[in-house]
Design an enzyme around this catalytic site. Sequence first.
Site, PDB file in Angstrom:
ATOM      1  N   ARG A  75       0.855  -1.185   0.000  1.00 51.67           N
ATOM      2  CA  ARG A  75       0.000   0.000   0.000  1.00 51.67           C
ATOM      3  C   ARG A  75       0.892   1.238   0.000  1.00 51.67           C
ATOM      4  NH1 ARG A  75      -2.747   2.940   4.737  1.00 51.67           N
ATOM      5  NH2 ARG A  75      -3.889   4.508   3.577  1.00 51.67           N
ATOM      6  N   HIS A 119      -2.993  10.806   0.646  1.00 49.74           N
ATOM      7  CA  HIS A 119      -2.414  10.617   1.986  1.00 49.74           C
ATOM      8  C   HIS A 119      -1.838  11.970   2.420  1.00 49.74           C
ATOM      9  CE1 HIS A 119      -0.970   7.267   4.823  1.00 49.74           C
ATOM     10  NE2 HIS A 119      -0.644   8.398   5.416  1.00 49.74           N
ATOM     11  N   GLU A 164      -7.535   8.597   6.297  1.00 53.16           N
ATOM     12  CA  GLU A 164      -7.788   9.257   7.579  1.00 53.16           C
ATOM     13  C   GLU A 164      -8.299  10.691   7.456  1.00 53.16           C
ATOM     14  OE1 GLU A 164      -4.257   8.846   9.965  1.00 53.16           O
ATOM     15  OE2 GLU A 164      -4.488   6.695  10.123  1.00 53.16           O
ATOM     16  N   ASN A 300      -7.251   1.858   9.981  1.00 52.40           N
ATOM     17  CA  ASN A 300      -5.932   2.056  10.575  1.00 52.40           C
ATOM     18  C   ASN A 300      -6.108   2.005  12.081  1.00 52.40           C
ATOM     19  OD1 ASN A 300      -5.050   2.471   7.987  1.00 52.40           O
ATOM     20  ND2 ASN A 300      -4.612   4.655   8.239  1.00 52.40           N
ATOM     21  N   TYR A 302      -4.155   1.862  15.876  1.00 49.39           N
ATOM     22  CA  TYR A 302      -2.943   1.987  16.687  1.00 49.39           C
ATOM     23  C   TYR A 302      -3.206   1.814  18.176  1.00 49.39           C
ATOM     24  CZ  TYR A 302      -0.588   3.431  12.475  1.00 49.39           C
ATOM     25  OH  TYR A 302      -0.064   3.434  11.213  1.00 49.39           O
ATOM     26  N   GLU A 360      -3.401  -0.131   8.250  1.00 48.27           N
ATOM     27  CA  GLU A 360      -2.178   0.247   8.965  1.00 48.27           C
ATOM     28  C   GLU A 360      -2.251  -0.306  10.375  1.00 48.27           C
ATOM     29  OE1 GLU A 360      -1.302   4.468   9.153  1.00 48.27           O
ATOM     30  OE2 GLU A 360      -1.774   4.726   7.020  1.00 48.27           O
TER      31      GLU A 360
HETATM   32  C1  FCB Z   1      -1.309   7.324  10.641  1.00 42.76           C
HETATM   33  C2  FCB Z   1      -0.888   7.808   9.273  1.00 42.76           C
HETATM   34  C3  FCB Z   1       0.456   7.339   8.840  1.00 42.76           C
HETATM   35  C4  FCB Z   1       1.446   7.270   9.978  1.00 42.76           C
HETATM   36  C5  FCB Z   1       0.862   6.568  11.172  1.00 42.76           C
HETATM   37  C6  FCB Z   1       1.799   6.446  12.335  1.00 42.76           C
HETATM   38  O1  FCB Z   1      -2.185   8.254  11.197  1.00 42.76           O
HETATM   39  O2  FCB Z   1      -1.815   7.381   8.313  1.00 42.76           O
HETATM   40  O3  FCB Z   1       0.883   8.161   7.787  1.00 42.76           O
HETATM   41  O4  FCB Z   1       1.943   8.514  10.254  1.00 42.76           O
HETATM   42  O5  FCB Z   1      -0.301   7.209  11.584  1.00 42.76           O
END
Ligand code: FCB
Length: 465
Positions: A75, A119, A164, A300, A302, A360
């Site tokens: 990607r 992006h 995002e 995405n 985290y 992600e």
């Molecule tokens: C996300 C973004 C990516 C990267 C990660 C850590 O928000 O999509 O570009 O910076 O965080």
Amino acid sequence: MKRFPDDFAWGAATSAFQIEGAIGEDGRGESVWDRFTAEPGRISDGSDASVACDHYHRVEEDIDVLRWLGVRSYRFSIAWPRVLPEGRGAVNAPGLDFYDRLVDRLLAAGIEPFVTLNHWDLPQALHAAGGWPARDTVGAFVDYAALVMRRLGDRVRRVCTHNEPWCISTLGFGRGEHAPGERSWPRALAAAHHLLLSHGLAVDAIRAVAPAAEVGIVLNLVPAEPASPSAADRDACRAFDGGFNRWFLDPLYGRGYPADVIADHRAAGHLPAGEGPALPFAHDGDLAAIAASTDFLGVNYYSRAVMRSTTVPENENHAATVVASDDRTDMGWEVAPDGLLAILRRVHVEYAPARLYVTENGAAYGNAPDASGRVRDVPRQKYLWTHFDAAHAAIAEGVPLAGFYLWSLLDNFEWAEGYTKRFGLFWVDYATQARLAKDSAHMCRRIIGANAITSLERDLAEVEA
Ligand code: FCB
């Protein structure tokens, strides 16, 4: 042993601005991020992305890295200002050719290209003409999306419109932490609307020129929990979830904007109060366009958020994130793999996208090469392994999760954090541009090759051996 589906799309992810460098080469135009990084105080280490990972000049080497890792898919994003230096109008042929060659080389290496159209690196000329808060930018994006897919759509089978939209609108226009660095909630909400509208209209435009491609959008989603059972904390949780997740999911899946969040924004003065329309930027037909049916949703993921109420007036929704655990990455984000399962389950149950991808997932840890040149990044290995396990659990529950993309292939330019945060599976020595596989890369290579995880202890031990 926990096996993944045979056709599971294991991938790695990057974005153009974070890795390419070469910002002034071959006719590339300026982006909002070039302008933002040049402003004093915006980037924590004062750096910019003029060189980054020098990927623009190292495509062959980086494809070798992908091939070594064994990913089936890659990607990457297209830099809009490379293709259209002014954002619209005249095409910069060398810019489009760069991505055309990248696609061909990936396919020759047996790696499926997965394109992100936006992006974050909006052409500065479009921003100067109004940018995302202006309705004109919608048409510019739709034309750009069609232009790119008319050229690549015979080979690219998977494409997402925006990465995002929450970050672009909230961090860029609400909190001023990302380009273009504004602090205006009315403008942030208009930007979010135009991102969503341009997504919906681009879906149709892309299908018209590239009927074989799967089309979707990528959202960053954060499952939220109240810090306590108190009514105030539960309301803080509702408000956070509303602004972060539902503000995007609801309109994309045909429910319109959530009424409770509209009320929050009206009360805070971000949207007009009184008898008139609550959303001055939304025209007739916009919601139907935003709800265009898509082939997938990219998530995405985290971290999660634990919310408590706060009275800090500048806080956009009277909700603050609590430090819930000491297990945190270098970003300060709590390690919470259960949150991935929770958000995938919820999206599947409540919104039912045809297919889901984790577009992600990854972690910033600073582990550097030791004297023997080895990067022992055990925290990243644990982070990734436990998130693979959560993804596997989601599939076992019936969530149509079709792939998992590692953020990121390389250490790179982490936006406002500059080069201080390292998310890569490969260590990048910025002085020499050497790429070095971290232990986590070795672990992922084995797991992808086996298409299965065993146990954390065993998968870690195999890297050690
Ligand atoms: C996300 C973004 C990516 C990267 C990660 C850590 O928000 O999509 O570009 O910076 O965080």
